[in-house]
Design a protein around this motif. Structure first.
Motif, mmCIF file in Angstrom:
data_model
loop_
_atom_site.group_PDB
_atom_site.id
_atom_site.type_symbol
_atom_site.label_atom_id
_atom_site.label_comp_id
_atom_site.label_asym_id
_atom_site.label_seq_id
_atom_site.Cartn_x
_atom_site.Cartn_y
_atom_site.Cartn_z
ATOM 1 N N ALA A 62 0.837 -1.193 0.000
ATOM 2 C CA ALA A 62 0.000 0.000 0.000
ATOM 3 C C ALA A 62 0.870 1.240 0.000
ATOM 4 O O ALA A 62 1.975 1.235 0.547
ATOM 5 N N TYR A 63 0.381 2.291 -0.645
ATOM 6 C CA TYR A 63 0.974 3.618 -0.479
ATOM 7 C C TYR A 63 0.162 4.352 0.580
ATOM 8 O O TYR A 63 -1.064 4.348 0.546
ATOM 9 N N ILE A 64 0.851 4.998 1.502
ATOM 10 C CA ILE A 64 0.187 5.628 2.643
ATOM 11 C C ILE A 64 0.606 7.085 2.751
ATOM 12 O O ILE A 64 1.754 7.434 2.503
ATOM 13 N N HIS A 65 -0.360 7.911 3.132
ATOM 14 C CA HIS A 65 -0.092 9.331 3.393
ATOM 15 C C HIS A 65 -0.878 9.718 4.630
ATOM 16 O O HIS A 65 -2.089 9.499 4.701
ATOM 17 N N THR A 66 -0.212 10.250 5.628
ATOM 18 C CA THR A 66 -0.890 10.626 6.864
ATOM 19 C C THR A 66 -0.640 12.080 7.192
ATOM 20 O O THR A 66 0.305 12.695 6.691
ATOM 21 N N THR A 67 -1.480 12.620 8.051
ATOM 22 C CA THR A 67 -1.267 13.948 8.606
ATOM 23 C C THR A 67 -1.094 13.814 10.115
ATOM 24 O O THR A 67 -1.352 12.760 10.700
ATOM 25 N N ALA A 68 -0.663 14.897 10.751
ATOM 26 C CA ALA A 68 -0.392 14.866 12.185
ATOM 27 C C ALA A 68 -1.623 14.400 12.957
ATOM 28 O O ALA A 68 -2.747 14.839 12.695
ATOM 29 N N GLY A 69 -1.408 13.497 13.901
ATOM 30 C CA GLY A 69 -2.482 13.004 14.730
ATOM 31 C C GLY A 69 -3.292 11.887 14.117
ATOM 32 O O GLY A 69 -4.302 11.470 14.689
ATOM 33 N N SER A 70 -2.861 11.377 12.979
ATOM 34 C CA SER A 70 -3.620 10.321 12.317
ATOM 35 C C SER A 70 -3.503 9.002 13.069
ATOM 36 O O SER A 70 -2.546 8.752 13.792
ATOM 37 N N GLY A 130 2.600 13.639 6.298
ATOM 38 C CA GLY A 130 2.529 14.579 5.189
ATOM 39 C C GLY A 130 3.254 14.151 3.939
ATOM 40 O O GLY A 130 3.307 14.909 2.969
ATOM 41 N N THR A 131 3.854 12.952 3.925
ATOM 42 C CA THR A 131 4.529 12.447 2.732
ATOM 43 C C THR A 131 3.986 11.069 2.379
ATOM 44 O O THR A 131 3.538 10.315 3.239
#
Length: 397
Positions: A273-281, A329-330
Motif C-alpha cells: 500500500a501507499y500511505i499518506h498521513t497527517t499529524a495526529g492520524s 505529510g509524505t
C-alpha cells in the motif's frame, strides 16, 4: 495509497495482494548469456524524453543524441520511466566528470524512498577511493559494494545490468562487479520484483548513451488489485454505519464508523500500500479477520507518531515497530508479508517488524477500518505492473 487525517481522518490506499504460492516461488533457471542485441528496445528516441517523467527538479535533457543529467537537480530528483519492468537486461554507456555521481534505479516505486524500496545501482568516479563501498560503481546502494573499483572519470564505460529474479548481475566494461541472489539478503528479499526504471540526479553531470533494454520472462503471476473503477464487488460492510462507495476508481468511506471486509479470505499473502498521513492520524489494516468483536485477526497499525506505543508498521499490541522511517505529510510504501506464523512489515523500504509468532494462523479477510465519526477513507487502485493481476472490485457491482 493511504492518507489519514484524524479530524477529519482521511485514508488514501493503493495496494495489491499476492498469494504466497507465487510470492515465494523461485525459478531454477540460471541467467543466460545475453551477448546478442536481439529484441533490445532503445530507451530514448532522438531529441525527446517521450515515455519518461521528471520527478522533483531533475535536470535531464537529450543533448547531442545522449541523455544528459546537467547536475541542476537536488535530491530527491530522478527521471522515471512510464513503463514498469520486472526481469530484463539493461545496457548503456555512461560518462561522468571527476568526482561525479549518478545511479540507475530498478523496480522503483511511485512514492517513498526509491533507493530503499527499489534498488539503486551506483555509478561514480572511483579513482579517489581506496576500496569498494556501496557508493562505488556497481554497488547496490546501502547494501552491497562491488567486488572491485571500476568507475573512471572522463571516459565512456559500458554497463550491463541483468535483473532476472532472484539474480542481479552488474557488468562494467566486460567485468562482473556484482552478482547477487536477492533472496539471500534480509534487506533485499522483500523488495518489489517489478517497478519503474530510473536515472538518479545527484546534482552532478552525467551523460548516458546507447541505452536499451530487453525484457525477460516474468515470474510474478498472482498479484490481485483490490478494486477498480466504480464498484464494491468483492467487499462487504460488516459493522457500523459508514457510507462506502467507489467513485472514479477511488473507494470512499465517510459519515460514520465501520469496517469494510474483503469477501475473499487470505492466509499467506503479501500486501502493498501507499500511505499518506497527517499529524495526529490513527488507523490500521486488519489481516486474517474473521468476526467482530473478538476474532479480528491482527492489526497493522498506521500512526505516524514516533512516540506512540504502536507507531506505523507495528502489529498492534503484539510487536512494536523498531523505528518510524517516515513523517506525516509524505507518501510512502507499506508492505505486509504473512506466511504461517511468520510476519514481516516494511515501511518505506525499511523492515520495522519481523516475527515468528503472529497472533493467529488461519485464513481470514483483509479489513479496512473507518476509525471514528469524523473519518473519511479513500482507496485508490495501484497502477498495474504485472499482466496477470485480477481485479477484486468489478465493473458495476
Amino acid at each position: 495509497m493511504i492518507s489519514i487525517n484524524k479530524s477529519p481522518w482521511r485514508v488514501f490506499i493503493t495496494w495489491c495482494v499476492m498469494a504466497a504460492s507465487a510470492c515465494y516461488a523461485t525459478r531454477s533457471t540460471a541467467a543466460a548469456e545475453n551477448t546478442a542485441e536481439t529484441d533490445f528496445k532503445r530507451l530514448f528516441q532522438k531529441e525527446t524524453l517521450a515515455g519518461w517523467e521528471k520527478v522533483g527538479n531533475a535536470g535531464f535533457l537529450i543533448h547531442e543524441g545522449a541523455l544528459l543529467c546537467d547536475g541542476s537537480g537536488q535530491e530527491p530528483a530522478w527521471l522515471r520511466s512510464r513503463e514498469v519492468f520486472e526481469n530484463f537486461v539493461l545496457r548503456f554507456q555512461y560518462r561522468l566528470a571527476a568526482h561525479g555521481d549518478g545511479g540507475i534505479l530498478l523496480h522503483a516505486p511511485l512514492h517513498g524512498r526509491v533507493s530503499a524500496v527499489g534498488l539503486l545501482i551506483k555509478l561514480s568516479d572511483d579513482t579517489p577511493k581506496s576500496r569498494p563501498t556501496f557508493t562505488s560503481t556497481g554497488g547496490v546502494f546501502g547494501i552491497q559494494p562491488p567486488n572491485c573499483l571500476c568507475g573512471l572519470a572522463d571516459r565512456w564505460l559500458d554497463v550491463e545490468i541483468l535483473c532476472d529474479y532472484p539474480r542481479l548481475v552488474v557488468t562494467v566494461n566486460g567485468r562482473i562487479v556484482q552478482d547477487l541472489d536477492l533472496r539471500d539478503d534480509p534487506l533485499l528479499r522483500h523488495r518489489p520484483r517489478s517497478g519503474f526504471l530510473g536515472f538518479q540526479d545527484c546534482g552532478r553531470r552525467v551523460e548516458y548513451r546507447n541505452a536499451r533494454i530487453k525484457r525477460l520472462p516474468g515470474t510474478e503471476k498472482a498479484w490481485l488489485p483490490l478494486f477498480q473503477q466504480d464498484t464494491l464487488a468483492g467487499w462487504r460492510p460488516i459493522e457500523g454505519n459508514a457510507a462506502w462507495r467507489v467513485q472514479d476508481g477511488v473507494l470512499i468511506a465517510e459519515e460514520g464508523r465501520g469496517y469494510l471486509a474483503s469477501t475473499t479470505a487470505y492466509r499467506d499473502f503479501e500486501l502493498r500500500a501507499y500511505i499518506h498521513t497527517t499529524a495526529g492520524s490513527n488507523g490500521g489494516i486488519f489481516c486474517r479477520f474473521n468476526a467482530m468483536p473478538n476474532d479480528r485477526g491482527f492489526e497493522i497499525q498506521i500512526e505516524d507518531n514516533p512516540a506512540s506505543g504502536n507507531p506505523t508498521g507495528s502489529i498492534y499490541n503484539h510487536r512494536r515497530a523498531c523505528c518510524l522511517p517516515v513523517r506525516a505529510g509524505t507518501w510512502y510504501p507499506l508492505q505486509i508479508v504473512v506466511r504461517g506464523r511468520h510476519g514481516t512489515v516494511c515501511v518505506n523500504g525499511v523492515p520495522v517488524v519481523e516475527t515468528d509468532s503472529l497472533p493467529v494462523d488461519r485464513t481470514g479477510s483483509i479489513v479496512i477500518q473507518l476509525h471514528d465519526n469524523s473519518s473519511r477513507i479513500r482507496i485508490k487502485r495501484l497502477p498495474g505492473t504485472e499482466k496477470a493481476w485480477l481485479p477484486l472490485f468489478q465493473q458495476d457491482t
